[in-house]
Design an enzyme around this catalytic site. Sequence first.
Site, mmCIF file in Angstrom:
data_model
loop_
_atom_site.group_PDB
_atom_site.id
_atom_site.type_symbol
_atom_site.label_atom_id
_atom_site.label_comp_id
_atom_site.label_asym_id
_atom_site.label_seq_id
_atom_site.Cartn_x
_atom_site.Cartn_y
_atom_site.Cartn_z
ATOM 1 N N GLY A 180 33.330 36.961 47.454
ATOM 2 C CA GLY A 180 33.471 36.098 48.622
ATOM 3 C C GLY A 180 34.794 36.382 49.301
ATOM 4 O O GLY A 180 35.616 37.164 48.812
ATOM 5 N N SER A 182 38.619 35.963 50.804
ATOM 6 C CA SER A 182 39.866 35.467 50.247
ATOM 7 C C SER A 182 39.997 33.982 50.588
ATOM 8 O O SER A 182 39.777 33.573 51.732
ATOM 9 C CB SER A 182 41.050 36.240 50.840
ATOM 10 O OG SER A 182 42.272 35.731 50.365
ATOM 11 N N GLY A 183 40.308 33.167 49.584
ATOM 12 C CA GLY A 183 40.430 31.734 49.805
ATOM 13 C C GLY A 183 39.129 30.976 49.671
ATOM 14 O O GLY A 183 39.079 29.762 49.912
ATOM 15 N N SER A 184 38.063 31.664 49.279
ATOM 16 C CA SER A 184 36.755 31.003 49.164
ATOM 17 C C SER A 184 36.654 30.114 47.927
ATOM 18 O O SER A 184 35.777 29.241 47.861
ATOM 19 C CB SER A 184 35.634 32.046 49.136
ATOM 20 O OG SER A 184 35.779 32.907 48.014
ATOM 21 N N LYS A 186 36.793 31.633 44.665
ATOM 22 C CA LYS A 186 36.268 32.458 43.564
ATOM 23 C C LYS A 186 37.091 32.300 42.296
ATOM 24 O O LYS A 186 36.555 32.027 41.216
ATOM 25 C CB LYS A 186 36.271 33.948 43.956
ATOM 26 C CG LYS A 186 35.516 34.313 45.197
ATOM 27 C CD LYS A 186 35.572 35.801 45.450
ATOM 28 C CE LYS A 186 36.989 36.333 45.605
ATOM 29 N NZ LYS A 186 37.704 35.749 46.750
ATOM 30 N N SER A 254 35.510 42.236 46.774
ATOM 31 C CA SER A 254 34.469 43.279 46.740
ATOM 32 C C SER A 254 33.580 43.203 47.983
ATOM 33 O O SER A 254 32.414 42.832 47.897
ATOM 34 C CB SER A 254 33.624 43.180 45.468
ATOM 35 O OG SER A 254 33.269 41.864 45.144
#
Length: 346
Positions: A180, A182-184, A186, A254
């Site tokens: 996902g 950045s900042g999602s 994960k 990714s």
Amino acid sequence: AVWGPGGTPVSEAFAGQAVTLELADQIDIGRGDLLARPANRPHVGQELDAMVCWFSPDTRLTPDARFTLQHTTRSTRAVVGRLDYRLDVNTLHRDENAPALTLNEIGRVRLRTQQPLLFDPYRRNRNTGSFILVDETTNNTVAAGMILGPSQNEASVVWHGGAVTRDQRPSRGMTVWLTGLSGSGKSSVAVEVERRLVASGRPAYLLDGDNLRHGLNADLGFSAADRAENVRRVAAVARLMADAGMVALVSLVSPYRADRDAARAAHEAAGLPFLEVFVDTPLAVCEARDPKGMYARARAGEIAHFTGIDDPYEAPQSPDLLLRPEDGDITAQAAIVLARMDRAER
């Protein structure tokens, strides 16, 4: 010291500038040599695997054929050790029985050069990963090539099996791949999943993208090629951990679908479970969070090729699990991941 045109001292130099370098040590340097950082050295060798496209309508590429190989600023003689396969560009079928390459055909070959080359795989560096082949008789350019990497001698590079089977290990392993923006969220979800698994007595370990860039992937940047290599390395480590009976929790942006598909394929080939978890947090929400200030810097033009801003994110088409902000807080989302893992193991 660094000297510019006319012997003018300069404090720094950039790609494209013509400068003279004065080194502190007396060493023998010749045309084609490279200066590299200690942790970012090219491969040095005489045997390499490459994909080549044949240009000549009058001749063919066959095993044992000899050419002049032009690589960066260095020329050396080279011989085709073997033709691994010819690639059908329409079907991607690999013809491993092809005897030669003819006009406009593409194939994988093994080359041996008379002098060592300083090279990188093409996917990592196009300049040091490309070459041309020149016919020694006519002096015509007959092929262009992309270096895949140094050749591996099948006689010496083999998989060494162990005496312990997966069934004999105390737990079964798997890889949970969280992808996902950045900042999602994960890493936060992965941290909580890892905590719960370990607390329950199940071995697990978090492979976080930022953490891995401190060591394993410290030599990689953020180009498409480096991102692909980043995913390949992490997938290889995760597969080993899963094979050892651990749950490998990968938290990695990714962004490219093909790289994630390759990671899954590597696990499936080894008979190991692989769960792709898409943490589908909208870009606006990620930007509002911006825990590391990266989005603000990307919007200001301080960071180039930032995923979601000026670099694409290819969302999974059929993830094994989809997490959205409405699924609850980190604790609730971690519970959803654990439940999905349980279903995958039944």
